[in-house]
Design a protein around this motif. Structure first.
Motif, PDB file in Angstrom:
ATOM      1  N   ASN A 333       0.795  -1.227   0.000  1.00 23.89           N
ATOM      2  CA  ASN A 333       0.000   0.000   0.000  1.00 23.89           C
ATOM      3  C   ASN A 333       0.830   1.281   0.000  1.00 23.89           C
ATOM      4  O   ASN A 333       0.270   2.374   0.108  1.00 23.89           O
ATOM      5  N   ILE A 334       2.146   1.136  -0.111  1.00 24.57           N
ATOM      6  CA  ILE A 334       2.979   2.344  -0.140  1.00 24.57           C
ATOM      7  C   ILE A 334       3.740   2.496  -1.451  1.00 24.57           C
ATOM      8  O   ILE A 334       4.689   3.271  -1.533  1.00 24.57           O
ATOM      9  N   LYS A 335       3.334   1.747  -2.456  1.00 28.42           N
ATOM     10  CA  LYS A 335       3.955   1.906  -3.764  1.00 28.42           C
ATOM     11  C   LYS A 335       3.687   3.313  -4.293  1.00 28.42           C
ATOM     12  O   LYS A 335       2.633   3.887  -4.058  1.00 28.42           O
ATOM     13  N   ASN A 336       4.657   3.848  -5.009  1.00 33.43           N
ATOM     14  CA  ASN A 336       4.590   5.205  -5.575  1.00 33.43           C
ATOM     15  C   ASN A 336       4.706   6.302  -4.523  1.00 33.43           C
ATOM     16  O   ASN A 336       4.453   7.475  -4.807  1.00 33.43           O
ATOM     17  N   ILE A 337       5.068   5.933  -3.277  1.00 36.43           N
ATOM     18  CA  ILE A 337       5.291   6.903  -2.212  1.00 36.43           C
ATOM     19  C   ILE A 337       6.762   6.837  -1.814  1.00 36.43           C
ATOM     20  O   ILE A 337       7.284   5.741  -1.565  1.00 36.43           O
TER      21      ILE A 337
END
Length: 369
Positions: A333-337
Protein backbone atom coordinates in the motif's frame (compact mmCIF):
# COMPACT_ATOMS: atom_id res chain seq x y z
CA UNK A 1 6.68 15.04 -3.66
CA UNK A 2 10.03 13.52 -2.86
CA UNK A 3 13.25 14.47 -1.13
CA UNK A 4 16.47 14.59 -3.17
CA UNK A 5 18.94 14.97 -0.33
CA UNK A 6 19.52 16.26 3.16
CA UNK A 7 22.62 17.91 4.66
CA UNK A 8 23.21 17.63 8.40
CA UNK A 9 25.76 19.65 10.37
CA UNK A 10 26.24 18.95 14.07
CA UNK A 11 22.80 17.35 14.19
CA UNK A 12 22.71 14.54 16.79
CA UNK A 13 25.70 12.29 15.97
CA UNK A 14 26.21 13.75 12.46
CA UNK A 15 29.10 16.19 12.16
CA UNK A 16 28.88 17.13 8.48
CA UNK A 17 27.04 14.71 6.20
CA UNK A 18 25.05 15.01 2.97
CA UNK A 19 22.80 12.07 2.16
CA UNK A 20 21.13 11.59 -1.23
CA UNK A 21 17.92 9.59 -1.58
CA UNK A 22 15.94 7.59 -4.09
CA UNK A 23 12.46 8.87 -4.91
CA UNK A 24 11.16 5.36 -4.23
CA UNK A 25 12.27 3.13 -1.36
CA UNK A 26 15.17 4.11 0.93
CA UNK A 27 16.31 1.39 3.33
CA UNK A 28 18.45 2.89 6.06
CA UNK A 29 20.10 0.02 7.89
CA UNK A 30 22.80 -0.64 10.47
CA UNK A 31 23.34 -1.58 14.07
CA UNK A 32 21.50 0.17 16.90
CA UNK A 33 22.63 3.62 18.11
CA UNK A 34 24.44 4.49 14.86
CA UNK A 35 22.16 7.33 13.72
CA UNK A 36 19.45 5.74 11.56
CA UNK A 37 16.54 7.34 13.40
CA UNK A 38 18.36 10.69 13.43
CA UNK A 39 17.87 10.91 9.65
CA UNK A 40 14.14 10.26 10.07
CA UNK A 41 14.03 12.85 12.84
CA UNK A 42 15.71 15.50 10.68
CA UNK A 43 13.25 14.93 7.82
CA UNK A 44 10.26 15.13 10.18
CA UNK A 45 11.67 18.31 11.72
CA UNK A 46 11.68 19.90 8.25
CA UNK A 47 8.05 18.90 7.76
CA UNK A 48 6.56 19.87 11.10
CA UNK A 49 9.05 22.17 12.78
CA UNK A 50 9.38 19.76 15.68
CA UNK A 51 11.12 16.54 16.56
CA UNK A 52 9.04 13.42 17.14
CA UNK A 53 11.40 12.44 19.98
CA UNK A 54 11.98 15.60 22.03
CA UNK A 55 10.54 19.06 22.56
CA UNK A 56 13.97 20.55 23.36
CA UNK A 57 15.99 21.77 20.38
CA UNK A 58 19.16 21.80 22.47
CA UNK A 59 19.02 17.99 22.65
CA UNK A 60 19.43 17.84 18.86
CA UNK A 61 22.87 19.48 18.92
CA UNK A 62 25.96 17.31 18.49
CA UNK A 63 27.84 16.84 21.75
CA UNK A 64 30.80 18.82 20.38
CA UNK A 65 28.75 21.54 18.69
CA UNK A 66 27.10 24.78 19.74
CA UNK A 67 24.24 24.45 17.29
CA UNK A 68 23.01 22.50 14.28
CA UNK A 69 21.84 23.11 10.73
CA UNK A 70 19.72 21.06 8.32
CA UNK A 71 19.22 21.69 4.62
CA UNK A 72 16.68 19.54 2.82
CA UNK A 73 16.05 19.67 -0.93
CA UNK A 74 12.80 18.35 -2.39
CA UNK A 75 10.83 18.14 -5.60
CA UNK A 76 7.12 18.98 -5.72
CA UNK A 77 4.56 19.35 -8.48
CA UNK A 78 5.03 23.12 -8.22
CA UNK A 79 8.81 22.84 -8.56
CA UNK A 80 11.96 22.45 -6.48
CA UNK A 81 12.23 23.76 -2.94
CA UNK A 82 14.69 23.69 -0.10
CA UNK A 83 14.01 23.86 3.61
CA UNK A 84 16.67 25.02 6.03
CA UNK A 85 16.62 24.87 9.83
CA UNK A 86 19.35 26.47 11.93
CA UNK A 87 19.71 26.54 15.68
CA UNK A 88 22.28 27.91 18.12
CA UNK A 89 22.07 27.13 21.84
CA UNK A 90 20.18 29.80 23.71
CA UNK A 91 18.75 31.36 20.55
CA UNK A 92 15.54 31.02 18.60
CA UNK A 93 15.39 28.41 15.86
CA UNK A 94 15.58 29.85 12.33
CA UNK A 95 13.55 28.32 9.50
CA UNK A 96 14.25 29.16 5.86
CA UNK A 97 12.26 28.33 2.72
CA UNK A 98 14.33 28.68 -0.44
CA UNK A 99 17.01 30.49 1.58
CA UNK A 100 14.52 33.12 2.84
CA UNK A 101 13.90 33.18 6.63
CA UNK A 102 10.25 32.87 7.61
CA UNK A 103 8.92 34.98 10.46
CA UNK A 104 6.46 32.38 11.72
CA UNK A 105 6.92 28.64 12.03
CA UNK A 106 3.46 28.22 10.50
CA UNK A 107 4.95 29.26 7.15
CA UNK A 108 6.81 25.95 7.15
CA UNK A 109 3.62 23.90 7.20
CA UNK A 110 2.66 22.23 3.93
CA UNK A 111 6.01 22.67 2.19
CA UNK A 112 6.95 19.10 3.04
CA UNK A 113 4.20 16.78 4.25
CA UNK A 114 5.37 13.65 6.07
CA UNK A 115 3.70 10.71 7.78
CA UNK A 116 5.77 9.04 10.47
CA UNK A 117 5.17 5.55 11.86
CA UNK A 118 7.25 4.31 14.78
CA UNK A 119 6.82 1.71 17.55
CA UNK A 120 5.95 4.55 19.95
CA UNK A 121 2.81 5.25 17.92
CA UNK A 122 1.04 2.48 19.80
CA UNK A 123 0.87 5.07 22.60
CA UNK A 124 -1.87 6.74 20.54
CA UNK A 125 -4.06 3.95 21.83
CA UNK A 126 -2.44 2.93 25.11
CA UNK A 127 -1.68 6.29 26.69
CA UNK A 128 -3.75 9.33 27.62
CA UNK A 129 -5.63 11.92 25.51
CA UNK A 130 -2.54 14.08 24.90
CA UNK A 131 -1.00 11.38 22.68
CA UNK A 132 -4.17 11.08 20.62
CA UNK A 133 -4.53 14.85 20.27
CA UNK A 134 -0.90 15.09 19.17
CA UNK A 135 -1.46 12.61 16.33
CA UNK A 136 -4.40 14.60 14.97
CA UNK A 137 -2.78 17.99 15.51
CA UNK A 138 0.44 17.08 13.66
CA UNK A 139 -1.50 16.04 10.56
CA UNK A 140 -3.94 18.95 10.63
CA UNK A 141 -1.10 21.47 11.14
CA UNK A 142 0.67 20.15 8.03
CA UNK A 143 -2.52 20.23 5.97
CA UNK A 144 -3.98 23.49 7.25
CA UNK A 145 -1.61 26.29 8.33
CA UNK A 146 -4.66 28.16 9.65
CA UNK A 147 -5.23 25.30 12.10
CA UNK A 148 -1.63 25.59 13.27
CA UNK A 149 -2.07 29.33 13.95
CA UNK A 150 -5.39 28.74 15.76
CA UNK A 151 -3.84 26.05 17.94
CA UNK A 152 -0.77 28.16 18.67
CA UNK A 153 -2.92 31.15 19.62
CA UNK A 154 -5.24 28.98 21.69
CA UNK A 155 -2.36 27.64 23.77
CA UNK A 156 -1.13 31.18 24.45
CA UNK A 157 -4.57 32.38 25.52
CA UNK A 158 -5.08 29.27 27.63
CA UNK A 159 -1.92 30.08 29.61
CA UNK A 160 -3.03 33.69 30.04
CA UNK A 161 -6.54 32.68 31.14
CA UNK A 162 -5.17 30.18 33.65
CA UNK A 163 -2.84 32.85 35.02
CA UNK A 164 -5.84 35.19 35.38
CA UNK A 165 -7.83 32.52 37.25
CA UNK A 166 -4.98 32.28 39.76
CA UNK A 167 -4.62 36.05 40.06
CA UNK A 168 -8.34 36.45 40.77
CA UNK A 169 -7.81 34.58 44.04
CA UNK A 170 -5.87 37.60 45.28
CA UNK A 171 -7.58 40.35 43.29
CA UNK A 172 -11.33 39.71 43.02
CA UNK A 173 -11.71 42.95 41.06
CA UNK A 174 -10.27 41.12 38.04
CA UNK A 175 -13.26 38.77 37.87
CA UNK A 176 -15.08 40.97 35.36
CA UNK A 177 -12.16 40.74 32.90
CA UNK A 178 -12.60 36.96 32.63
CA UNK A 179 -15.49 37.41 30.20
CA UNK A 180 -13.16 38.97 27.61
CA UNK A 181 -10.94 35.89 27.71
CA UNK A 182 -14.00 33.64 27.50
CA UNK A 183 -14.91 35.14 24.13
CA UNK A 184 -11.37 34.82 22.82
CA UNK A 185 -10.96 31.22 23.85
CA UNK A 186 -14.46 30.28 22.68
CA UNK A 187 -13.85 31.63 19.17
CA UNK A 188 -10.61 29.66 18.77
CA UNK A 189 -12.07 26.56 20.41
CA UNK A 190 -14.97 26.47 17.97
CA UNK A 191 -12.67 26.49 14.93
CA UNK A 192 -10.28 23.91 16.39
CA UNK A 193 -13.05 21.52 17.44
CA UNK A 194 -14.85 21.74 14.10
CA UNK A 195 -11.61 20.94 12.27
CA UNK A 196 -10.93 18.01 14.60
CA UNK A 197 -14.44 16.66 14.24
CA UNK A 198 -14.28 16.79 10.43
CA UNK A 199 -10.86 15.13 10.39
CA UNK A 200 -11.84 12.36 12.81
CA UNK A 201 -15.01 11.57 10.86
CA UNK A 202 -13.00 11.27 7.67
CA UNK A 203 -10.25 9.31 9.38
CA UNK A 204 -12.83 6.90 10.76
CA UNK A 205 -14.42 6.32 7.36
CA UNK A 206 -11.12 5.51 5.64
CA UNK A 207 -9.43 3.65 8.51
CA UNK A 208 -12.52 1.49 8.98
CA UNK A 209 -12.33 0.32 5.35
CA UNK A 210 -8.58 -0.29 5.52
CA UNK A 211 -8.86 -2.18 8.80
CA UNK A 212 -11.68 -4.34 7.45
CA UNK A 213 -9.48 -5.37 4.50
CA UNK A 214 -6.41 -5.80 6.67
CA UNK A 215 -8.22 -8.22 9.00
CA UNK A 216 -10.13 -10.07 6.24
CA UNK A 217 -13.39 -8.65 7.52
CA UNK A 218 -13.05 -10.05 11.03
CA UNK A 219 -12.75 -6.66 12.78
CA UNK A 220 -14.71 -3.44 12.55
CA UNK A 221 -13.00 -0.28 13.83
CA UNK A 222 -14.71 2.95 14.81
CA UNK A 223 -13.24 6.28 15.95
CA UNK A 224 -15.43 8.51 18.07
CA UNK A 225 -14.63 12.13 18.88
CA UNK A 226 -15.05 12.98 22.58
CA UNK A 227 -14.87 16.75 23.05
CA UNK A 228 -14.33 17.95 26.59
CA UNK A 229 -17.76 19.56 26.69
CA UNK A 230 -21.16 18.36 25.51
CA UNK A 231 -22.02 20.23 22.33
CA UNK A 232 -25.01 19.83 20.03
CA UNK A 233 -23.65 21.18 16.79
CA UNK A 234 -20.07 20.63 15.63
CA UNK A 235 -20.53 22.22 12.21
CA UNK A 236 -21.78 25.78 12.90
CA UNK A 237 -18.95 28.00 14.27
CA UNK A 238 -21.27 30.74 15.58
CA UNK A 239 -23.59 28.32 17.37
CA UNK A 240 -20.65 26.37 18.75
CA UNK A 241 -19.00 29.55 20.04
CA UNK A 242 -22.17 30.65 21.87
CA UNK A 243 -22.69 27.20 23.34
CA UNK A 244 -19.08 27.09 24.49
CA UNK A 245 -19.42 30.46 26.25
CA UNK A 246 -22.46 29.13 28.12
CA UNK A 247 -20.52 26.05 29.17
CA UNK A 248 -17.66 28.24 30.43
CA UNK A 249 -20.16 30.17 32.50
CA UNK A 250 -21.49 26.91 33.96
CA UNK A 251 -18.02 25.82 35.01
CA UNK A 252 -16.97 29.23 36.34
CA UNK A 253 -17.21 28.30 40.03
CA UNK A 254 -15.17 25.13 39.58
CA UNK A 255 -12.55 26.92 37.50
CA UNK A 256 -12.11 29.65 40.10
CA UNK A 257 -11.73 27.01 42.78
CA UNK A 258 -9.15 24.98 40.83
CA UNK A 259 -7.51 27.93 39.00
CA UNK A 260 -7.46 26.16 35.62
CA UNK A 261 -9.57 26.14 32.45
CA UNK A 262 -11.60 22.94 32.66
CA UNK A 263 -13.05 22.71 29.16
CA UNK A 264 -11.66 23.27 25.69
CA UNK A 265 -9.62 21.57 22.96
CA UNK A 266 -6.76 20.97 25.43
CA UNK A 267 -9.00 18.36 27.11
CA UNK A 268 -10.44 16.72 23.98
CA UNK A 269 -10.10 13.01 23.33
CA UNK A 270 -11.31 10.39 20.89
CA UNK A 271 -12.04 6.74 21.45
CA UNK A 272 -11.08 3.84 19.22
CA UNK A 273 -13.51 0.95 19.28
CA UNK A 274 -12.99 -2.54 17.86
CA UNK A 275 -16.02 -4.76 17.34
CA UNK A 276 -17.93 -2.61 19.82
CA UNK A 277 -15.29 -2.73 22.58
CA UNK A 278 -12.71 -0.18 23.69
CA UNK A 279 -9.45 -0.89 21.88
CA UNK A 280 -7.47 0.59 24.77
CA UNK A 281 -9.16 -1.53 27.41
CA UNK A 282 -9.79 -4.80 25.59
CA UNK A 283 -7.59 -4.85 22.47
CA UNK A 284 -4.60 -7.17 22.31
CA UNK A 285 -1.12 -5.86 21.50
CA UNK A 286 -1.49 -7.21 17.96
CA UNK A 287 -4.90 -5.60 17.49
CA UNK A 288 -3.58 -2.27 18.73
CA UNK A 289 -0.61 -2.37 16.34
CA UNK A 290 -2.90 -3.29 13.44
CA UNK A 291 -5.23 -0.41 14.31
CA UNK A 292 -2.35 2.09 14.34
CA UNK A 293 -1.27 0.77 10.93
CA UNK A 294 -4.82 1.38 9.67
CA UNK A 295 -4.67 4.94 11.05
CA UNK A 296 -1.38 5.69 9.33
CA UNK A 297 -2.54 4.34 5.97
CA UNK A 298 -5.73 6.38 6.31
CA UNK A 299 -3.63 9.45 7.10
CA UNK A 300 -1.70 8.95 3.85
CA UNK A 301 -4.95 8.71 1.88
CA UNK A 302 -6.33 11.90 3.43
CA UNK A 303 -3.14 13.84 2.72
CA UNK A 304 -3.09 12.61 -0.89
CA UNK A 305 -6.68 13.74 -1.46
CA UNK A 306 -6.09 17.14 0.21
CA UNK A 307 -2.82 18.01 -1.52
CA UNK A 308 -2.97 16.03 -4.78
CA UNK A 309 0.48 14.72 -3.86
CA UNK A 310 1.78 11.75 -1.93
CA UNK A 311 3.35 12.54 1.42
CA UNK A 312 6.80 11.30 2.36
CA UNK A 313 6.50 8.18 4.52
CA UNK A 314 8.88 7.62 7.44
CA UNK A 315 8.89 4.09 8.89
CA UNK A 316 11.15 4.06 11.92
CA UNK A 317 11.93 0.50 13.03
CA UNK A 318 8.35 -0.73 12.62
CA UNK A 319 8.84 -3.73 10.36
CA UNK A 320 10.07 -5.89 13.22
CA UNK A 321 6.89 -5.00 15.12
CA UNK A 322 4.58 -6.29 12.38
CA UNK A 323 3.92 -9.91 11.43
CA UNK A 324 4.41 -11.13 7.85
CA UNK A 325 0.84 -10.45 6.72
CA UNK A 326 0.78 -6.89 8.01
CA UNK A 327 4.25 -6.14 6.64
CA UNK A 328 3.13 -7.30 3.20
CA UNK A 329 -0.08 -5.27 3.43
CA UNK A 330 1.89 -2.17 4.35
CA UNK A 331 4.46 -2.62 1.59
CA UNK A 332 1.77 -3.20 -1.03
CA UNK A 333 0.00 0.00 0.00
CA UNK A 334 2.98 2.34 -0.14
CA UNK A 335 3.95 1.91 -3.76
CA UNK A 336 4.59 5.21 -5.57
CA UNK A 337 5.29 6.90 -2.21
CA UNK A 338 8.81 7.94 -1.30
CA UNK A 339 9.48 5.83 1.78
CA UNK A 340 12.26 5.80 4.34
CA UNK A 341 12.62 2.60 6.36
CA UNK A 342 15.07 2.17 9.23
CA UNK A 343 16.02 -1.35 10.20
CA UNK A 344 18.93 -3.48 11.41
CA UNK A 345 18.59 -6.06 8.63
CA UNK A 346 18.14 -5.15 4.96
CA UNK A 347 17.51 -8.75 3.82
CA UNK A 348 13.76 -8.30 4.24
CA UNK A 349 13.68 -5.89 1.28
CA UNK A 350 16.33 -7.21 -1.10
CA UNK A 351 13.87 -9.26 -3.15
CA UNK A 352 11.28 -6.47 -3.37
CA UNK A 353 11.31 -4.00 -6.23
CA UNK A 354 9.69 -0.63 -5.62
CA UNK A 355 11.39 1.02 -8.54
CA UNK A 356 14.70 2.55 -7.59
CA UNK A 357 15.49 0.93 -4.23
CA UNK A 358 18.40 2.50 -2.36
CA UNK A 359 20.28 0.90 0.54
CA UNK A 360 22.04 3.26 2.93
CA UNK A 361 24.23 1.78 5.66
CA UNK A 362 24.68 4.02 8.67
CA UNK A 363 27.62 3.69 11.02
CA UNK A 364 28.67 6.17 13.71
CA UNK A 365 26.92 9.11 12.05
CA UNK A 366 28.15 8.39 8.52
CA UNK A 367 26.14 7.17 5.54
CA UNK A 368 27.53 4.58 3.08
CA UNK A 369 25.96 3.42 -0.18
Amino acid sequence: MYIDKISLKNFRNYRDETIEFSKDLNIIYGQNAQGKTNIIEAVFLCASGRSHRTSKDAELVNIDGTGFSILLELEKTEGRKNIGIEYERGKKKIVKINEVPVKKIGSLMGNLVAVIFSPEDILIIKEGPSQRRRFIDITLCQLKPSYFYDLQQYNKILLQRNALLKEIQFRRSLLDTLEVWDYKIAELSSRIMIARNEFINRLCEIAKRIHFNLTDGSESMEIKYSPSVGLHNLSDPAELKNEFIKQLSNTRASELKRCVTLIGPHRDDYEMVLNGLSLKMFGSQGQQRTSVLSLKLAEIEIIRSETDENPVLLLDDVMSELDFKRREFLLENIKNIQTFITCTDKDLFENRNFGDNLYIRVEAGRAYY
